[in-house]
Design a protein around this motif. Structure first.
Motif, PDB file in Angstrom:
ATOM      1  N   TYR A 280       0.823  -1.207   0.000  1.00 36.43           N
ATOM      2  CA  TYR A 280       0.000   0.000   0.000  1.00 36.43           C
ATOM      3  C   TYR A 280       0.860   1.261   0.000  1.00 36.43           C
ATOM      4  O   TYR A 280       0.477   2.297  -0.561  1.00 36.43           O
ATOM      5  CB  TYR A 280      -0.967  -0.003   1.186  1.00 36.43           C
ATOM      6  CG  TYR A 280      -2.161  -0.891   0.924  1.00 36.43           C
ATOM      7  CD1 TYR A 280      -3.173  -0.485   0.066  1.00 36.43           C
ATOM      8  CD2 TYR A 280      -2.253  -2.152   1.504  1.00 36.43           C
ATOM      9  CE1 TYR A 280      -4.261  -1.312  -0.209  1.00 36.43           C
ATOM     10  CE2 TYR A 280      -3.325  -2.988   1.238  1.00 36.43           C
ATOM     11  CZ  TYR A 280      -4.327  -2.564   0.382  1.00 36.43           C
ATOM     12  OH  TYR A 280      -5.391  -3.383   0.108  1.00 36.43           O
TER      13      TYR A 280
ATOM     14  N   THR B 134       0.403   3.957  -2.924  1.00 39.42           N
ATOM     15  CA  THR B 134       0.106   5.353  -2.610  1.00 39.42           C
ATOM     16  C   THR B 134       1.162   6.279  -3.182  1.00 39.42           C
ATOM     17  O   THR B 134       0.856   7.356  -3.706  1.00 39.42           O
ATOM     18  CB  THR B 134       0.009   5.540  -1.084  1.00 39.42           C
ATOM     19  OG1 THR B 134      -0.951   4.625  -0.552  1.00 39.42           O
ATOM     20  CG2 THR B 134      -0.420   6.961  -0.734  1.00 39.42           C
TER      21      THR B 134
ATOM     22  N   PHE C 212       1.697   6.477   2.629  1.00 41.56           N
ATOM     23  CA  PHE C 212       0.684   5.648   3.273  1.00 41.56           C
ATOM     24  C   PHE C 212       1.257   5.250   4.628  1.00 41.56           C
ATOM     25  O   PHE C 212       2.320   4.629   4.695  1.00 41.56           O
ATOM     26  CB  PHE C 212       0.368   4.400   2.447  1.00 41.56           C
ATOM     27  CG  PHE C 212      -0.589   3.456   3.117  1.00 41.56           C
ATOM     28  CD1 PHE C 212      -1.959   3.603   2.966  1.00 41.56           C
ATOM     29  CD2 PHE C 212      -0.122   2.421   3.920  1.00 41.56           C
ATOM     30  CE1 PHE C 212      -2.842   2.726   3.594  1.00 41.56           C
ATOM     31  CE2 PHE C 212      -0.985   1.545   4.544  1.00 41.56           C
ATOM     32  CZ  PHE C 212      -2.365   1.704   4.387  1.00 41.56           C
TER      33      PHE C 212
ATOM     34  N   ILE D 181      -3.262   8.627   4.963  1.00 46.04           N
ATOM     35  CA  ILE D 181      -2.655   9.077   3.708  1.00 46.04           C
ATOM     36  C   ILE D 181      -2.321  10.555   3.841  1.00 46.04           C
ATOM     37  O   ILE D 181      -3.163  11.365   4.230  1.00 46.04           O
ATOM     38  CB  ILE D 181      -3.600   8.844   2.522  1.00 46.04           C
ATOM     39  CG1 ILE D 181      -3.750   7.340   2.264  1.00 46.04           C
ATOM     40  CG2 ILE D 181      -3.087   9.551   1.266  1.00 46.04           C
ATOM     41  CD1 ILE D 181      -4.751   7.000   1.176  1.00 46.04           C
TER      42      ILE D 181
ATOM     43  N   ILE E 299      -7.905   9.534  -3.370  1.00 40.44           N
ATOM     44  CA  ILE E 299      -7.624   8.910  -2.069  1.00 40.44           C
ATOM     45  C   ILE E 299      -8.542   7.714  -1.851  1.00 40.44           C
ATOM     46  O   ILE E 299      -8.145   6.684  -1.284  1.00 40.44           O
ATOM     47  CB  ILE E 299      -7.795   9.946  -0.943  1.00 40.44           C
ATOM     48  CG1 ILE E 299      -6.731  11.027  -1.074  1.00 40.44           C
ATOM     49  CG2 ILE E 299      -7.734   9.285   0.432  1.00 40.44           C
ATOM     50  CD1 ILE E 299      -6.922  12.211  -0.168  1.00 40.44           C
TER      51      ILE E 299
ATOM     52  N   ILE F 140      -7.384   4.105  -2.744  1.00 41.89           N
ATOM     53  CA  ILE F 140      -6.521   3.389  -1.799  1.00 41.89           C
ATOM     54  C   ILE F 140      -7.338   2.795  -0.663  1.00 41.89           C
ATOM     55  O   ILE F 140      -7.229   1.599  -0.348  1.00 41.89           O
ATOM     56  CB  ILE F 140      -5.439   4.321  -1.230  1.00 41.89           C
ATOM     57  CG1 ILE F 140      -4.655   5.009  -2.359  1.00 41.89           C
ATOM     58  CG2 ILE F 140      -4.513   3.552  -0.294  1.00 41.89           C
ATOM     59  CD1 ILE F 140      -3.844   4.084  -3.200  1.00 41.89           C
TER      60      ILE F 140
END
Length: 405
Positions: A10, A14, A22, A90, A135, A138
């Protein structure tokens, strides 16, 4: 709980999709909640700590996304995870382009000197400008793949960072600071082990160590930050090989060489190859210049050989240079090194030739022969094959396909 491999996936997603961090924050503080602070102004960095360790995270319900706005108009999005797993975060990022932000007003509100305006402008310009649609990708992927849950985005909670925030957050309970201390201690112990491998010239072990997940603690989100970490690594390895009594001439040369190479990097894809080659270079230097177990005279002899590898080298030349009897030097060298000076010189020349053949494809074999002290290329080829079993050309070709060290 999100595993380290999931966090890495992740984090990369990101970074590639949004150009920011992230972060994963949980009660155990597993080392996945770090932002590289290299170029962040101190006051902004402090406001980030208030987001990550402050009580405001408790305002988000489980399964809810909260958008947190700091006192500098910098934003984070947080998702309160299920099963008491903590928070996925984030950021940092901006909602509007930097040019639309009144930097002077922000500095005045936060009682920061106007002389720092340019530094703050540069930092705001480095941040990504994001919206919820990006966003959302994610967080949706995470909630579905790990928890099989859906997020209701109509419930996004907007929070402005207050000045009287509780620090640290009760969500991490009383052991949070100790957990963070343990993570930091583990990281530095790990780095110490890595540097000890470099100081011994153990390239394979050093390279394997630096690929360990613990180095995720310092994953940055910008090319400049990556280059800054390479500069730090260059400095650490420079200090590490001093313990091997490498001559300062070589230490300065290799450090300066990599400082230039690091600054020449223009793409993120070149970071890992640079890191790999830099570790190899330092380890190669230690392997080819180990002086810790030798007497002062022998250390000076070995250093002389290295500094004059392209020139004719004789025992008489060295004895005059050191002002020591040639016969005595020869006996001392044979006893400590286990071979005669001429044997050692030839071995070092072939060793250096292998290094140049492996890492300098632009150099001709004739130029390499001259660089390591052979005036005749045919003689160089014969000696090289006698020592390695293959010709210089064959070695170069194999090194390109098989990564010969």
């Amino acid at each position: 709980m999100i595993s380290l491999n999931q966090y890495k996936a992740y984090s990369n997603l990101t970074l590639n999709l949004l150009g920011t961090n992230f972060l994963y924050l949980n009660e155990e503080l597993d080392g996945c909640d770090y932002i590289d602070r290299t170029n962040i102004p101190a006051a902004i960095s402090k406001s980030f700590d208030l987001v990550l360790l402050g009580d405001l995270l408790n305002h988000c319900n489980v399964g809810q996304v909260c958008e947190v706005k700091t006192l500098f108009n910098i934003h984070f999005s947080t998702l309160h995870l299920w099963n008491n797993d903590g928070f996925a975060i984030i950021g940092p990022y901006l909602l509007n382009p930097p040019k639309s932000i009144d930097i002077e007003a922000i500095l005045k509100t936060n009682k920061i000197s106007a002389t720092l305006k340019e530094k703050y402008i540069n930092y705001f310009n480095s941040l990504s400008v994001l919206n919820y649609d990006r966003i959302k990708v994610i967080f949706d992927t995470l909630s579905q793949s790990i928890y099989n849950e859906q997020i209701e985005y109509s419930e996004v909670c907007n929070i402005e960072l207050p000045t009287n925030i509780i620090y640290p957050s009760p969500v991490f309970e009383t052991h949070s600071l100790q957990k963070r201390a343990d993570v930091i201690e583990q990281r530095y112990l790990f780095e110490h082990e890595f540097l000890s491998k470099v100081a011994k010239g153990e390239y394979e072990l050093a390279h394997d160590l630096i690929k360990s997940p613990i180095f995720l603690n310092r994953i940055p989100n910008k090319l400049r930050n990556e280059k800054n970490l390479l500069i730090v690594l260059n400095t650490l390895m420079r200090k590490a090989i001093e313990s091997a009594k490498i001559h300062p001439f070589y230490i300065d040369h290799i450090s300066a060489k990599w400082s230039v190479k690091i600054e020449q990097i223009s793409e993120l894809k070149d970071i890992d190859p640079c890191k790999r080659d830099m570790i190899y270079d330092y380890c190669h230097l230690v392997r080819t210049n180990p002086l810790t177990n030798y007497s002062s005279n022998v250390r000076k002899m070995i250093t002389y050989v290295q500094l004059n590898i392209s020139m004719p080298i004789t025992l008489e030349d060295i004895s005059r240079k050191l002002n020591v009897n040639a016969s005595y030097l020869s006996q001392q060298f044979n006893k400590e090194v286990g071979k005669s000076l001429p044997e050692y010189v030839t071995e070092k020349r072939i060793q250096e030739a292998k290094y140049l053949l492996r890492g300098h494809s632009s150099l001709s074999i004739s130029n390499i022969a001259t660089a390591v002290g052979f005036s005749e290329i045919n003689y160089f080829a014969r000696v090289f094959k006698a020592k390695t079993g293959i010709t210089p050309s064959e070695y170069r070709n194999q090194s390109m396909t098989e990564n010969i060290v």
